[in-house]
Write a protein that holds these residues in place. Structure first.
Motif, mmCIF file in Angstrom:
data_model
loop_
_atom_site.group_PDB
_atom_site.id
_atom_site.type_symbol
_atom_site.label_atom_id
_atom_site.label_comp_id
_atom_site.label_asym_id
_atom_site.label_seq_id
_atom_site.Cartn_x
_atom_site.Cartn_y
_atom_site.Cartn_z
ATOM 1 N N ILE A 176 -2.319 6.150 2.943
ATOM 2 C CA ILE A 176 -2.900 6.153 4.292
ATOM 3 C C ILE A 176 -2.935 4.736 4.854
ATOM 4 O O ILE A 176 -2.544 4.483 6.008
ATOM 5 C CB ILE A 176 -4.318 6.752 4.265
ATOM 6 N N VAL A 177 -3.404 3.778 4.049
ATOM 7 C CA VAL A 177 -3.472 2.381 4.498
ATOM 8 C C VAL A 177 -2.077 1.856 4.816
ATOM 9 O O VAL A 177 -1.857 1.175 5.828
ATOM 10 C CB VAL A 177 -4.155 1.498 3.439
ATOM 11 N N GLY A 178 -1.096 2.166 3.942
ATOM 12 C CA GLY A 178 0.273 1.724 4.186
ATOM 13 C C GLY A 178 0.830 2.280 5.475
ATOM 14 O O GLY A 178 1.487 1.559 6.244
ATOM 15 N N ALA A 179 0.569 3.552 5.758
ATOM 16 C CA ALA A 179 1.055 4.176 6.990
ATOM 17 C C ALA A 179 0.460 3.493 8.213
ATOM 18 O O ALA A 179 1.161 3.230 9.200
ATOM 19 C CB ALA A 179 0.723 5.667 6.981
ATOM 20 N N ILE A 180 -0.837 3.188 8.169
ATOM 21 C CA ILE A 180 -1.494 2.533 9.303
ATOM 22 C C ILE A 180 -0.838 1.183 9.597
ATOM 23 O O ILE A 180 -0.553 0.838 10.752
ATOM 24 C CB ILE A 180 -2.998 2.360 9.019
ATOM 25 N N MET A 181 -0.577 0.393 8.551
ATOM 26 C CA MET A 181 0.016 -0.933 8.743
ATOM 27 C C MET A 181 1.440 -0.830 9.289
ATOM 28 O O MET A 181 1.847 -1.626 10.144
ATOM 29 C CB MET A 181 -0.003 -1.713 7.430
ATOM 30 N N LEU A 182 2.193 0.156 8.834
ATOM 31 C CA LEU A 182 3.564 0.316 9.301
ATOM 32 C C LEU A 182 3.605 0.798 10.753
ATOM 33 O O LEU A 182 4.469 0.362 11.536
ATOM 34 C CB LEU A 182 4.312 1.289 8.391
ATOM 35 N N PHE A 203 0.818 -1.210 0.000
ATOM 36 C CA PHE A 203 0.000 0.000 0.000
ATOM 37 C C PHE A 203 0.855 1.266 0.000
ATOM 38 O O PHE A 203 0.499 2.264 -0.643
ATOM 39 C CB PHE A 203 -0.944 -0.004 1.195
ATOM 40 N N GLY A 204 1.976 1.240 0.723
ATOM 41 C CA GLY A 204 2.838 2.416 0.763
ATOM 42 C C GLY A 204 3.368 2.790 -0.609
ATOM 43 O O GLY A 204 3.394 3.958 -0.993
ATOM 44 N N GLN A 205 3.775 1.770 -1.387
ATOM 45 C CA GLN A 205 4.344 2.052 -2.690
ATOM 46 C C GLN A 205 3.279 2.190 -3.770
ATOM 47 O O GLN A 205 3.514 2.840 -4.785
ATOM 48 C CB GLN A 205 5.374 0.982 -3.040
ATOM 49 N N ALA A 206 2.106 1.600 -3.559
ATOM 50 C CA ALA A 206 1.003 1.814 -4.505
ATOM 51 C C ALA A 206 0.627 3.284 -4.550
ATOM 52 O O ALA A 206 0.240 3.803 -5.606
ATOM 53 C CB ALA A 206 -0.206 0.969 -4.107
ATOM 54 N N GLY A 207 0.748 3.963 -3.404
ATOM 55 C CA GLY A 207 0.432 5.381 -3.363
ATOM 56 C C GLY A 207 1.262 6.195 -4.335
ATOM 57 O O GLY A 207 0.796 7.185 -4.896
ATOM 58 N N VAL A 208 2.514 5.778 -4.554
ATOM 59 C CA VAL A 208 3.397 6.470 -5.492
ATOM 60 C C VAL A 208 3.248 5.910 -6.900
ATOM 61 O O VAL A 208 3.239 6.648 -7.884
ATOM 62 C CB VAL A 208 4.868 6.369 -5.035
ATOM 63 N N TYR A 209 3.119 4.598 -7.013
ATOM 64 C CA TYR A 209 3.167 3.960 -8.318
ATOM 65 C C TYR A 209 1.933 4.238 -9.165
ATOM 66 O O TYR A 209 1.986 4.132 -10.398
ATOM 67 C CB TYR A 209 3.375 2.451 -8.170
ATOM 68 N N CYS A 210 0.803 4.582 -8.553
ATOM 69 C CA CYS A 210 -0.363 5.007 -9.333
ATOM 70 C C CYS A 210 0.029 6.140 -10.282
ATOM 71 O O CYS A 210 -0.380 6.172 -11.443
ATOM 72 C CB CYS A 210 -1.473 5.493 -8.403
ATOM 73 N N TRP A 211 0.845 7.060 -9.751
ATOM 74 C CA TRP A 211 1.303 8.211 -10.535
ATOM 75 C C TRP A 211 2.507 7.871 -11.404
ATOM 76 O O TRP A 211 2.557 8.231 -12.590
ATOM 77 C CB TRP A 211 1.657 9.351 -9.584
ATOM 78 N N LEU A 212 3.487 7.146 -10.852
ATOM 79 C CA LEU A 212 4.740 6.902 -11.559
ATOM 80 C C LEU A 212 4.530 6.106 -12.847
ATOM 81 O O LEU A 212 5.260 6.297 -13.826
ATOM 82 C CB LEU A 212 5.726 6.175 -10.646
ATOM 83 N N SER A 213 3.541 5.229 -12.867
ATOM 84 C CA SER A 213 3.272 4.434 -14.071
ATOM 85 C C SER A 213 2.926 5.317 -15.270
ATOM 86 O O SER A 213 3.120 4.904 -16.421
ATOM 87 C CB SER A 213 2.108 3.466 -13.814
ATOM 88 N N TYR A 214 2.431 6.519 -15.002
ATOM 89 C CA TYR A 214 1.978 7.406 -16.084
ATOM 90 C C TYR A 214 2.730 8.734 -16.078
ATOM 91 O O TYR A 214 2.229 9.738 -16.580
ATOM 92 C CB TYR A 214 0.471 7.635 -15.957
ATOM 93 N N ILE A 215 3.950 8.733 -15.527
ATOM 94 C CA ILE A 215 4.701 9.982 -15.417
ATOM 95 C C ILE A 215 5.009 10.575 -16.781
ATOM 96 O O ILE A 215 4.946 11.803 -16.964
ATOM 97 C CB ILE A 215 6.008 9.772 -14.602
ATOM 98 N N GLU A 216 5.313 9.750 -17.776
ATOM 99 C CA GLU A 216 5.670 10.289 -19.092
ATOM 100 C C GLU A 216 4.501 11.014 -19.758
ATOM 101 O O GLU A 216 4.641 12.179 -20.159
ATOM 102 C CB GLU A 216 6.220 9.157 -19.977
ATOM 103 N N PRO A 217 3.306 10.415 -19.873
ATOM 104 C CA PRO A 217 2.200 11.173 -20.459
ATOM 105 C C PRO A 217 1.755 12.363 -19.613
ATOM 106 O O PRO A 217 1.284 13.374 -20.153
ATOM 107 C CB PRO A 217 1.080 10.131 -20.588
ATOM 108 N N ILE A 218 1.915 12.292 -18.288
ATOM 109 C CA ILE A 218 1.568 13.437 -17.441
ATOM 110 C C ILE A 218 2.528 14.587 -17.685
ATOM 111 O O ILE A 218 2.124 15.743 -17.892
ATOM 112 C CB ILE A 218 1.574 13.036 -15.948
ATOM 113 N N MET A 219 3.819 14.284 -17.678
ATOM 114 C CA MET A 219 4.826 15.329 -17.853
ATOM 115 C C MET A 219 4.783 15.953 -19.251
ATOM 116 O O MET A 219 5.017 17.152 -19.408
ATOM 117 C CB MET A 219 6.224 14.758 -17.574
ATOM 118 N N THR A 220 4.485 15.154 -20.260
ATOM 119 C CA THR A 220 4.458 15.691 -21.629
ATOM 120 C C THR A 220 3.093 16.255 -22.002
ATOM 121 O O THR A 220 3.007 17.260 -22.719
ATOM 122 C CB THR A 220 4.859 14.601 -22.645
ATOM 123 N N GLY A 221 2.017 15.624 -21.510
ATOM 124 C CA GLY A 221 0.679 16.038 -21.907
ATOM 125 C C GLY A 221 0.051 17.087 -21.029
ATOM 126 O O GLY A 221 -0.855 17.806 -21.464
#
Length: 389
Positions: A371-377, A215-233
């Motif tokens: 948020i979920v990742g933080a709770i578990m940690l 969950f901790g890394q899903a919070g970042v990877y939702c965005w990172l998977s699409y960083i190229e189209p976000i940054m260019t588009g």
């Protein structure tokens, strides 16, 4: 030639392997639009190529159980061969579905390479230097994020998106050759039986660790998977700019890994990672709302990338303490959690785009996962942080 020199060269060969895996895993983000155009699919559909690799990792890591009786050298040679073959197929893929299959194959050796490689490092290292040997191996992935991924993005922009996969194939072949020549024969790891490998999962701590990674890394990877189209588009960077943007992201990963590792030596790893996850609850929405501005987007991208490796590194170290008798599987399990998280979050991010929420919307989706990742940690710290583990 002295035996110790062969051992050091063996560690370099392992680092070349993790370097190739780093490009294979993270290089897709910098060329996603080109790949989508090349195989005739939209951006959201191309996101399945990220998921396919991650699912390959999830399937491949448990295969260590079936291969636990193989000599370690033979096992590492097999894994490096699959790295080369999977990416060779990807480089020559005639269409989208072949490329999906190739990405799945390319992911199969990922978790197993890290899990078995950690055991190899501990066998090759001098007494008291096992952690340093593991750091050498993992350093290959750190270098990949700073230099390998941007270089692969740059070369792909000049020639073709297929070049990125060809580069990984070449380094896979170099890994195989290096291990073949330099890695000494190592005895088979002690066999505790299939049940013995899984016995550590009876405790609560490993599941909290894996949940924190997922969950901790899903919070970042939702965005990172699409960083190229976000940054260019959305942000307004050119395709050529993505070379140095991905270099900045890679630098963030290296800095985050180094700082969190140092903090985890002073404080409990779960506490450090929990606070990083809390920080992402703030950073991810800011990425969404600032996606139209270049300087804030770059600063926030650096911080988010630092968090991605900042969470993963200390927990990779911590799981060994709670995986007695199944250390190899426990270490590989971190890669399973990480990459299943990647596959899940890439799919969720693509769904948000498909439902008309905008190309930048995956960043906003990441907050609740953090948020979920933080709770578990923090639960892990509450239950085990005072036991010296």
């Amino acid at each position: 030639m002295p035996e110790w020199l062969f051992m050091k060269k063996s560690l370099v060969a392992l680092a070349v392997g993790t370097f190739s895996l780093g490009i294979s895993e993270f290089g897709m983000m910098g060329i996603l639009s080109d790949v989508a155009s090349g195989v005739g699919v939209d951006i959201a559909t191309a996101g399945h190529l990220v998921s396919a690799y991650s699912l390959g990792v999830a399937v491949g890591a448990p295969m260590l159980i079936a291969m636990r009786r193989l000599p370690l050298k033979r096992l590492m040679l097999l894994l490096s061969a699959v790295i080369a073959i999977g990416n060779a197929v990807a480089a020559a893929a005639p269409g989208f579905y072949t490329l999906v299959c190739a990405r799945f194959i390319s992911g199969l050796p990922h978790g197993a390479f890290f899990g078995a490689g950690a055991i190899v490092c501990s066998r090759l290292a001098d007494n008291g230097h096992g952690a340093k040997a593991v750091a050498v191996m993992i350093g290959g992935m750190a270098i990949a994020n700073v230099a390998g991924v941007p270089a692969a993005t740059f070369i792909s922009n000049i020639f073709s998106w297929r070049a990125a996969f060809a580069i990984v194939m070449i380094f896979g072949v170099l890994t195989f050759a290096g291990l073949k020549v330099w890695m000494p024969f190592l005895e088979v790891s002690p066999d505790n039986g299939v049940k013995g490998q899984f016995r550590f999962l009876r405790g609560t701590a490993p599941w909290l660790i894996y949940g924190g990674v997922f969950f901790g890394q899903a919070g970042v990877y939702c965005w990172l998977s699409y960083i190229e189209p976000i940054m260019t588009g959305v942000t307004g960077f050119s395709t050529a700019d993505m070379t140095w943007v991905m270099m900045l992201v890679g630098l963030g990963m290296v800095v985050g890994n180094a700082l969190s590792g140092r903090l985890a030596d002073r404080y409990h790893a779960s506490l450090v990672c929990g606070f990083i996850a809390v920080a992402m609850v703030v950073v991810m929405p800011l990425i969404y709302f600032c996606s139209g501005y270049k300087v804030p987007s770059l600063v926030l991208s650096f911080l988010a990338a630092a968090a991605l490796f900042g969470i993963g590194g200390p927990l990779q170290y911590l799981i060994v303490r709670f995986a007695k008798g199944g250390e190899m599987l426990g270490g590989a399990g971190i890669q399973i959690a990480f990459n299943v998280s990647n596959a899940f979050s890439a799919a969720i991010g693509g769904a948000a785009i498909n439902h008309g929420l905008g190309i930048a919307s995956p960043a906003l989706i990441g907050g609740p996962f953090a948020i979920v990742g933080a709770i578990m940690l923090f639960m892990l710290y509450r239950d085990y942080g005072t036991r010296g583990a």
